[in-house]
Write a protein that holds these residues in place. Structure first.
Motif, PDB file in Angstrom:
ATOM      1  N   MET A   2       0.847  -1.186   0.000  1.00  0.00           N
ATOM      2  CA  MET A   2       0.000   0.000   0.000  1.00  0.00           C
ATOM      3  C   MET A   2       0.892   1.249   0.000  1.00  0.00           C
ATOM      4  O   MET A   2       1.856   1.327   0.737  1.00  0.00           O
ATOM      5  N   HIS A   3       0.551   2.194  -0.819  1.00  0.00           N
ATOM      6  CA  HIS A   3       1.278   3.461  -0.893  1.00  0.00           C
ATOM      7  C   HIS A   3       0.966   4.292   0.353  1.00  0.00           C
ATOM      8  O   HIS A   3      -0.163   4.261   0.862  1.00  0.00           O
ATOM      9  N   TRP A   4       1.931   5.048   0.861  1.00  0.00           N
ATOM     10  CA  TRP A   4       1.743   5.816   2.092  1.00  0.00           C
ATOM     11  C   TRP A   4       0.588   6.808   1.990  1.00  0.00           C
ATOM     12  O   TRP A   4      -0.098   7.077   2.984  1.00  0.00           O
ATOM     13  N   LEU A   5       0.314   7.338   0.817  1.00  0.00           N
ATOM     14  CA  LEU A   5      -0.792   8.284   0.651  1.00  0.00           C
ATOM     15  C   LEU A   5      -2.159   7.606   0.766  1.00  0.00           C
ATOM     16  O   LEU A   5      -3.162   8.269   1.023  1.00  0.00           O
ATOM     17  N   ASP A   6      -2.194   6.289   0.610  1.00  0.00           N
ATOM     18  CA  ASP A   6      -3.451   5.548   0.739  1.00  0.00           C
ATOM     19  C   ASP A   6      -3.889   5.417   2.196  1.00  0.00           C
ATOM     20  O   ASP A   6      -5.020   5.029   2.471  1.00  0.00           O
ATOM     21  N   ASN A   7      -2.999   5.738   3.136  1.00  0.00           N
ATOM     22  CA  ASN A   7      -3.349   5.713   4.562  1.00  0.00           C
ATOM     23  C   ASN A   7      -4.029   6.998   5.018  1.00  0.00           C
ATOM     24  O   ASN A   7      -4.472   7.092   6.156  1.00  0.00           O
ATOM     25  N   VAL A   8      -4.101   7.978   4.138  1.00  0.00           N
ATOM     26  CA  VAL A   8      -4.719   9.263   4.469  1.00  0.00           C
ATOM     27  C   VAL A   8      -6.222   9.171   4.212  1.00  0.00           C
ATOM     28  O   VAL A   8      -6.656   8.689   3.170  1.00  0.00           O
TER      29      VAL A   8
END
Length: 136
Positions: free
Chosen positions: A1-7
């Motif tokens: 998962m890309h870090w921006l997907d945790n936002v």
């Protein structure tokens, strides 16, 4: 998962971003970021926001020279707010020419509370912004 997907982006694809002075801890301003703004901020280590009024990316300091050098980016527990720990170039974050956008304090004046200006203008905004916009 890309870090921006945790936002946890809101329905407009935005997240509130708090800029805090890394040295003093003072809250300087609150703005909005979209995915591209947060990605650019992380990559460049200078703050980039999304201007809702102009509907475009806004590189903090692009007109004023008051760039925010990012020292750390934090995401809150719900994933819906970021805090940028910044070094504020020129000591001015607010378009009014003050250190912080939070320069008014609610003070009790008799029976009616009033907003009282507590922070001095460090530089006249007409000398900061060439286009006369008064706001980045």
């Amino acid at each position: 998962m890309h870090w921006l997907d945790n936002v946890a982006w809101n329905e407009d694809g935005l997240i509130p971003a708090i800029a805090q002075d890394a040295a003093s801890g003072r809250v300087l301003m609150v703005a909005w970021m979209n995915r591209e703004a947060l990605q650019l901020t992380a990559a460049r280590q200078t703050a980039t926001y999304w201007s809702r009024s102009r509907n475009k990316l806004w590189h903090k300091g692009e007109e004023s020279g008051h760039v925010q050098v990012v020292k750390e980016i934090r995401l809150d527990c719900d994933g819906d707010v970021v805090i940028l720990q910044v070094e504020q170039q020129g000591g001015i974050a607010c378009h009014t020419g003050r250190e912080s956008c939070f320069y008014r304090v609610l003070a009790q004046e008799g029976d009616a509370p009033q907003w009282e200006i507590r922070d001095a203008v460090l530089k006249d905004p007409t000398h900061i912004y060439s286009k006369g916009s008064g706001h980045e």
